[in-house]
Motif scaffolding. Structure first.
Motif, mmCIF file in Angstrom:
data_model
loop_
_atom_site.group_PDB
_atom_site.id
_atom_site.type_symbol
_atom_site.label_atom_id
_atom_site.label_comp_id
_atom_site.label_asym_id
_atom_site.label_seq_id
_atom_site.Cartn_x
_atom_site.Cartn_y
_atom_site.Cartn_z
ATOM 1 N N MET A 280 37.858 33.841 -27.291
ATOM 2 C CA MET A 280 36.446 34.177 -27.267
ATOM 3 C C MET A 280 36.221 35.358 -26.334
ATOM 4 O O MET A 280 35.639 36.352 -26.694
ATOM 5 N N MET A 281 36.754 35.200 -25.152
ATOM 6 C CA MET A 281 36.405 36.204 -24.153
ATOM 7 C C MET A 281 37.115 37.532 -24.362
ATOM 8 O O MET A 281 36.529 38.574 -24.211
ATOM 9 N N MET A 282 38.391 37.440 -24.764
ATOM 10 C CA MET A 282 39.124 38.689 -24.935
ATOM 11 C C MET A 282 38.577 39.506 -26.072
ATOM 12 O O MET A 282 38.486 40.699 -26.006
ATOM 13 N N ARG A 283 38.163 38.762 -27.100
ATOM 14 C CA ARG A 283 37.648 39.408 -28.292
ATOM 15 C C ARG A 283 36.490 40.333 -27.933
ATOM 16 O O ARG A 283 36.376 41.420 -28.421
ATOM 17 N N ALA A 284 35.651 39.826 -27.018
ATOM 18 C CA ALA A 284 34.436 40.551 -26.682
ATOM 19 C C ALA A 284 34.726 41.950 -26.222
ATOM 20 O O ALA A 284 34.218 42.915 -26.762
ATOM 21 N N SER A 285 35.615 42.073 -25.250
ATOM 22 C CA SER A 285 35.759 43.384 -24.660
ATOM 23 C C SER A 285 36.356 44.362 -25.659
ATOM 24 O O SER A 285 35.918 45.494 -25.748
#
Lengths: 489, 1037
Positions: free
Chosen positions: B1-6
């Motif tokens: 989830m988080m890595m995708r964002a950046s």
């Protein structure tokens, strides 16, 4: 400003991705990744978006420095009678019983009259600021120096749904739009990894008017929609394992599952989606304990319980939800909205008894929330909203006997209040005409209200955009929307 | 989830910068009005300064010469001197544009640089200018409006073998169009393995996983053409139509409810359109025909003369496409606004699905970015107005087309006549009863009162005199009515009811009337279409004639449609539009369709915004390939199945998933596919096609679920706009507002909670686990060798017989009862058994036999603790001498003794200390006589120690422990069913270890084993649930 981001972002990104790709993601490294993410969060979406994005709740930087981090909205369905509560009208009292010369739009024509009806309750100035409030709100009177009372709200429409949708979605009456809280989540992500970032506390008596549309993410993905905290168990759907999986069996299942998932992810290096899903299971597992903990008000002191009126039958239920709301924002939830069942403020009849009854239920808990946030030093960053979608007419809704009289809908002028989160305390703003019918001074529309809220969260309502069906959508939908700077501290 | 964002946001930033660099030239001298300035004005200024004849302040920004001339305030620009240009000043100060919208600082900078460089135009401006914005050559030259041009494809043989070019698609992907002629790129991932290709092909084409047998069959295929044959088989499968119908139903905005109002009324017959889409795709209907029928099926069907033919029904059903928009006019919103909204939404569906343009943005004013004047929007609206006329509106039910035939109607009439005959007979009978009752009543009165009463009674009530009324009021019992007749003649009631029953039965024989949801244009109806000022129907302006978009044809060659085609009963406008749309001259449709097909095969289109090929949309990543596919698609008869094959035989499609590849990266299954796959793996998927939607309901937690055990494919689940099925919505199935042009793909904790705890997955997991027990494969010795031993049994209970030794104060012998009937333990199949007689034990009790054959229910402690036992020994017969129950601990001996004879005794004992491994026996013997010794003895054990446990002898009653020998084979089977592959040795080891842990855990924790399951079956259920919720299951591969 964007080029600056692009210069600083890629290197950290590459290195973090590299790091994550090499690691089997355990809980520890996950937390680390989260921290890294917090440090150099991506920017909130802005302007035109060309790529169809994938969506997530990682924290994002606002457009500019925010004043508010979280918001609690105490939504007062039905249309609180401002001339009996927050907006004293001596002229209305003076001309009580006489014919109103202005033009009135009625919802219930069969019972319509043009006879002015003065309030039967006494108003008095309170606090240092001297804001006048009705005797029906003795507890709100106690926090009057902490709130900003807006007396010039205007939706222009008398219907409930029309105005509610306007308040939440940006366009009067239109369904299928994203709630303003969905916009906040989309723009800013979540501050908590243990709880849903947008929570809705519904009434044990049932859903409000317009049902689930009140927390819909509309055209945005489902992850931005409100998670309903139900008034009874199960408070969050699927949160609790069935009895036979509780505890160790499910822990073993999760461990086995994550082992399989990590083995699977090794076959697809760099696939962030797979890592995200692994993380989402960890969040789900954490939620099973953290959500329970957040809802456990037995941890609160006796003084707090009594502050919110939990020792009184009349206020216990609403007080409990106000207290839970505080516990949720304390734990990083971005947006909490409380609803009432049906429309208790919709006092078409028996104003003399129905209005005091709903005031009694909500006045103390609402004021307690502001007091409690303030004493905990949270009010600076938490914005509290109290208000309905419309107000009421200065003329009588004729129900036969005088004690049965009430007031019909009025979207032309009414009051709401805000507290904390960068809003100037101890002030009133705007005014309705001498009878309280129309907002005439410093008129504030729901779009102005939305632009102001986004501003407090560090977001520019003109810039915050979402691409839907090839169209750029914004919360205020390109309608005139002004940041009401006069009420900002 | 988080890595995708950046990564995602970084991507956007890069794209934006790229665009700015690409569109704004470095040198100001290269800036021209047409290319760089006009688009800015179009977005921000033309509404008041160019689009209409009213120029605010007299300023017209459509030409540079007009700007120089200026308006009421003088010149708007002074060439070379931006600082002196009034226009720049007004914009910079924020006074223009009025309202809250602002021109970005980059755009202001561009305007300023352009003026500084002399305010150049691309070509000389004409001396005269008409009204409106017109379409400039620059706008017309935008990629999606250019004619489709088939690029030259390099010979496949001219590529080196390592390029692995199989199809023209690969050749085009590897040709560098911007480099020197003949250059190519070799960046091809290796092919995915065969099993992955099988899986992908199944999910792509039929949306279901391959069965275990078909996976194996295709893996074992030796012939080179296995792949082509597999594709053929899948394309011929009836499930192909279901899979691809779902994609089309998304863009069409399919819903089983009307929406718009809170009522969200049900749409009873929409499903026929869904079935039409499935059948058309299965039949391989050419896609142009598929679209023409949806746009103008009613015009093709012609007027109804007598019964509808099968072909007519088919064509009318196709027009359901134009009836998918939300329509509240039958549920409270039948007003001008509600009606116009239906038209607006219908046009939006047509625009996004077929034009690939945000046509709807030109409803209120000229499109701000694309060359679509407002009048074009209304020209398209004029095509639909005869059928969707807001001033001669038909509510949804009035638009339905009845499928009744003349024969049906005749039959109905005959049946109705029959019913009427019975009704007449009933009336006759009733009259007779009434007369009889009155006559009898009259006998109670003397003349003349009798005659007066009779006369008053027989006078029609509103003709009665005051005296008559009074007379009847005084003698209430004369007031006989059909309603109170039974009080006078009791048998009249059942006799008369018999007639009603007969009528009811007769009427059920009438043929049921069913309908088609269709758009049917009334014959000879050609209303005028007006352009609405600012999109407001209360401000109609000029009349607009039906026509195609101006930008889709060369300058001055706009395609107009006839107002009324005299060869048809209807106006023929939609048929004309459909024919133009599917014609060669229209550059848009084929590109839009092949792009969608590409998107569903690769997860992302060649144009990333499938419904917006306009300026705000994405540009094609491979324009030549897009055009080649579009041309190829048209040239080969709009053959969709051929297009699938073309794409799926390419090296690009067959490549291994690679996060860095622009084409193939891992994809999560759609909501429907996840549900279908779970049902499939559980072995309960009902694969029947077509029909009314599956009912949904709200469960007691307020979640919308599929009602009951309905296991048909998700495509058939009722799609109610206001009641989205929780599981489907959570996995991003669209909740139709208007339509869904592409789905979002979210990853959120609520999905995980649903997969961990949701009822649907739990029930699928249980069935899946049962399936693994059906003839699990037997594993070879070398596969079994490295696996750990499994614990023998999970249950703490054993069932046997033996006796109590008074002298030792212990159970003397314990021998397990050898035969399990499925519900009870006993000596052998038949009773009494030759050796063990009547000895038996079941969940609640049992029956002892003679001496040495007391029945024993034995519980073994799994941890140290203190035990409380509560129970009741009952015996229910006066015959014989009853039974005796003893509780005996292996540690401390007899804990209690009770007898029961035609009665019961509570058997409560507290504070017993037990150590792990201790047994507690519940012995029951027959006392003296073996007759009539059936007893019940349910007990509940509460053990407090390290672990709090409550164990019920009833709930945790168990049959023989499942064989653990089969577990490795069952795990292999689970892998085969869920993942369509064998587990690796390591995975098998992981699985066996997990089951071993579970058996130990569940054995020690009886609450973890629901009634009716054993530790082993529950452990297998948990394993199966884990597989169903794993990433490998939720993703295509």
């Amino acid at each position: 400003m964007e080029s600056k981001d692009s210069k600083t972002m890629p290197p950290t990104l590459v290195s973090r991705r590299g790091f994550l790709n090499q690691q089997a993601m355990g809980v520890g490294s996950l937390a680390l990744a989260w921290l890294l993410q917090q440090e150099d969060a991506a920017a909130a979406p802005k302007g035109e978006l060309k790529e169809p994005p994938t969506f997530d709740l990682t924290p994002k930087r606002p457009h500019f420095a925010p004043r508010a981090k979280a918001m609690i909205s105490l939504f007062q369905h039905g249309g609180p009678s401002h001339m009996d509560l927050t907006d004293p009208k001596p002229e209305l009292t003076k001309y009580d019983g006489t014919e109103y010369s202005g033009k009135v739009g009625y919802s219930f024509v069969n019972e319509a009259s043009k006879k002015l009806m003065g309030t039967r309750w006494k108003f008095a100035p309170h606090g240092q600021c001297g804001t006048e409030l009705s005797e029906l709100l003795p507890e709100t009177a106690d926090i009057v120096d902490d709130i900003c009372l807006i007396r010039s709200m205007h939706t222009g429409a008398n219907g409930h749904e029309v105005s509610i949708r306007y308040f939440h979605g940006g366009i009067p009456g239109v369904l299928g739009r994203a709630h303003m809280a969905s916009w906040m989540l989309y723009a800013l992500g979540s501050e908590t990894q243990d709880l849903p970032a947008y929570m809705v506390l519904t009434d044990p008596g049932g859903h409000p008017v317009d049902g689930v549309n009140n927390w819909s993410s509309g055209f945005m993905p489902a992850l931005y929609q409100g998670t309903v905290l139900r008034p009874q168990e199960p408070r969050i759907l699927n949160l609790d394992p069935p009895p036979h999986l509780r505890g160790e069996p499910q822990r073993q299942n999760l461990e086995f599952l994550q082992t399989l998932n990590r083995e699977h992810a090794k076959r697809f290096p760099g696939e962030n989606d797979l890592q995200a899903r692994i993380a989402s299971y960890e969040l789900a597992a954490r939620m099973q304990t953290s959500a329970r903990e957040a809802l456990d008000i037995s941890q609160e002191s006796k003084a707090t319980h009594s502050l919110y009126g939990l020792d009184d039958d009349a206020t216990r239920e609403y007080g409990t939800r106000c207290l839970i709301a505080r516990r949720l924002v304390e734990r990083g939830v971005r947006f909490v909205q409380l609803f009432l069942n049906g429309q208790p403020w919709d006092n078409h009849s028996n104003l003399g008894t129905s209005l005091p009854s709903i005031c009694r239920r909500t006045d103390k808990p609402s004021a307690a929330l502001v007091k409690d946030l303030k004493q905990r030093g949270m009010l600076d960053e938490v914005l509290v909203h109290w208000g309905g979608e419309i107000g009421r007419l200065p003329v009588t809704q004729n129900q036969g006997a005088p004690e049965k009289h009430g007031r019909d809908h009025n979207g032309q002028g009414f009051s709401i209040w805000l507290a904390g989160g960068g809003v100037k305390p101890g002030m009133t703003f705007g005014a309705t005409d001498e009878f309280g019918h129309r907002a005439v001074e410093n008129v504030v529309t729901p779009n102005d209200y939305q632009a102001t809220l986004l501003h407090l969260f560090g977001l520019d309502s003109n810039e915050l955009a979402f691409q839907h069906n090839g169209q750029k959508q914004s919360l205020t939908a390109g309608r005139p929307a002004r940041v009401v700077s006069e009420i900002l501290s | 989830m988080m890595m995708r964002a950046s990564t995602h946001f970084a991507l956007i930033l890069c794209v934006k910068i790229f665009c700015v660099n690409a569109t704004v030239p470095l040198f100001a001298a290269d800036l021209t009005y047409e290319q760089h300035i006009r688009p800015i004005f179009r977005a921000h200024c033309f509404d008041c300064h160019g689009a209409t004849e009213d120029m605010e302040g007299g300023l017209d920004l459509r030409q540079v010469r007009l700007m120089r001339k200026g308006g009421d305030s003088g010149s708007a620009i002074v060439a070379n001197r931006p600082e002196d240009s009034y226009l720049v000043e007004r914009i910079r100060s924020g006074e223009m544009p009025p309202g809250d919208h602002r021109i970005s600082s980059e755009e202001i900078e561009t305007i300023s640089r352009w003026i500084a460089a002399g305010a150049k135009t691309a070509r000389a401006e004409s001396e005269t200018i008409g009204s409106g914005l017109g379409i400039t050559p620059e706008e017309r030259d935008f990629w999606s409006f250019r004619p489709i041009r088939r690029p030259l494809v390099r010979e496949i043989d001219s590529f080196p073998p390592e390029a692995r070019v199989r199809t023209p698609i690969d050749a085009l992907l590897q040709t560098k169009f911007d480099g020197a002629a003949g250059e190519f790129d070799v960046t091809v991932s290796p092919d995915a393995d065969r099993r992955t290709l099988i899986l992908r092909a199944h999910f792509d084409l039929i949306g279901l996983p391959p069965t275990r047998e078909s996976t194996q069959r295709w893996i074992d295929e030796k012939a080179d053409d296995w792949y082509d044959r597999m594709l053929s088989e899948l394309l011929d499968s009836p499930h192909y139509g279901e899979r691809w119908a779902r994609h089309w139903l998304d863009v069409a905005g399919y819903a089983d409810s009307e929406g718009y109002t809170v009522t969200d009324a049900e749409r009873s017959w929409a499903w026929r359109y869904r079935d039409w889409v499935i059948a058309s795709l299965n039949r391989g209907k050419p896609f142009d025909q598929f679209l023409i029928e949806q746009l103008a099926g009613d015009e093709l069907a012609g007027p109804r003369t007598g019964d509808l033919t099968a072909e007519q029904i088919d064509l009318l059903t196709a027009t359901g496409f134009l009836r998918m928009a939300a329509d509240g006019t039958g549920s409270g919103a039948n007003h001008a606004e509600g009606r116009n909204q239906v038209i607006v939404d219908t046009l939006k569906i047509v625009g996004t699905s077929l034009f690939g343009l945000s046509l709807q943005c030109a409803q209120c004013h000229d499109h701000r970015y694309d060359p679509i004047p407002q009048s074009d929007y209304y020209a398209i609206r004029a095509v639909f107005e005869p059928a969707l006329d807001w001033q001669a509106w038909q509510v949804p039910n009035a638009r339905r087309v009845s499928l009744s035939t003349a024969e049906d109607r005749e039959k109905s009439a005959a049946i109705e006549a029959e019913a009427k005959t019975i009704a007449a007979a009933k009336a006759e009978k009733l009259a007779a009863y009434m007369k009889q009752a009155l006559d009898e009543e009259m006998t109670k009165y003397e003349e003349p009162l009798r005659a007066q009463l009779r006369q008053a009674y027989e006078t029609v009530s509103d003709k009665r005199t005051e005296d008559q009324k009074e007379l009847l009021a005084k003698n209430p019992s004369v007031n006989i009515t059909p309603g109170n007749l039974y009080q006078y003649i009791p048998e009249s009631k059942p006799k008369l009811a018999e007639f009603d029953k007969q009528i009811g039965e007769v009427r059920t024989k009438k043929p049921a009337e069913s309908f088609v949801r269709a758009l049917v244009e009334p014959a000879g109806h050609a209303p005028e279409t007006k352009l609405f000022h600012r999109g407001d129907h209360r401000q109609p302006k000029q009349t607009v004639r039906p026509a195609a978009l101006a930008v889709a044809a060369p300058e001055g060659k706009r395609v107009e449609f006839a107002l009324n085609d005299s060869s048809l009963a209807t106006t023929g406008r939609r048929l004309a539009l459909a024919r133009w749309m599917t014609g060669r001259e229209n550059p848009m449709l084929a590109r839009v369709i092949v792009n969608r097909v590409w998107m569903h095969h690769f997860g992302k289109g060649l144009v990333a915004t499938p419904s917006d090929f306009g300026k705000l949309g994405a540009r094609p990543t491979h324009p030549e390939l897009l055009d080649w596919l579009a041309d190829e698609f048209m040239s080969t008869g709009w053959n969709l199945k051929r297009l699938h094959r073309l794409i799926m035989t390419s090296t690009a499609w067959r490549a291994r998933s690679d996060v860095n590849s622009p084409f193939r990266s891992l994809r999560r299954l759609e909501a429907e596919t996840i549900r279908d796959r779970m049902l499939h793996v559980a072995g309960v998927l009902d694969e029947s096609l077509f029909g009314p939607p599956l009912k949904i309901k709200e469960d007691d937690t307020g979640q919308i679920i599929v009602d009951g055990e309905q296991s048909r494919r998700s495509l058939y689940v009722q799609a109610r706009r206001s009641r989205p099925v929780g599981m489907m919505q959570s996995f991003d199935a669209p909740v139709m507002e208007t339509n869904c042009e592409s789905r979002s793909n979210s990853t959120v904790a609520t999905q995980s909670l649903m997969l961990l705890n949701g009822e649907f997955i739990l029930s699928c997991a249980a069935k899946f686990a049962e399936r693994t027990a059906e003839q699990p494969p037997s594993l070879t010795a070398d596969r079994l060798a490295p696996l750990p031993d499994l614990p023998k049994t999970g249950s703490p209970w054993q069932y046997g017989f033996g006796s109590f030794d008074e002298s030792k104060n212990r159970t003397d012998t314990f021998t397990a009862l050898p035969h399990w009937t499925g519900t009870q333990w006993q000596g052998s199949e038949g009773l009494p058994d030759g050796k063990l007689g009547w000895a038996l034990l079941h969940a609640t009790g049992g029956h002892p036999d003679g001496a040495e054959r007391s029945v024993i229910r034995r519980w073994t402690a799994t941890s140290d603790g203190v035990l409380t036992i509560e129970g009741k020994l009952s015996h229910g017969s006066a015959a014989g001498d009853g039974v005796r129950g003893r509780i005996v601990s292996s540690g401390t001996g007899k804990l209690g003794e009770w007898t029961a004879h035609n009665g019961s005794a509570p058997t409560t004992i507290t504070g017993i200390e037990v150590k792990s491994g201790d047994t507690v026996d519940f012995l029951t013997d027959c006392r003296g006589s073996v007759t009539s010794d059936s007893f019940t003895w349910p007990v509940q054990l509460k053990c407090s120690g390290q672990r709090q446990q409550t164990i019920s002898s009833v709930q945790h009653f168990s049959g023989p422990p499942d064989s653990v020998e089969e577990i490795p084979g069952r795990i292999v089977r689970a892998w085969q069913l869920a993942y369509c592959r064998e587990p690796s040795d390591n995975e098998l080891l992981l699985g066996v270890r997990y089951i071993a842990d579970q058996i130990v855990e569940l054995g020690a924790n009886p609450q973890a084993v629901p009634a009716g399951r054993t530790a082993v079956s529950q452990a297998m259920t948990n394993l199966c649930q884990t597989l169903l919720s794993s990433n490998e299951f939720l993703y295509v591969e």
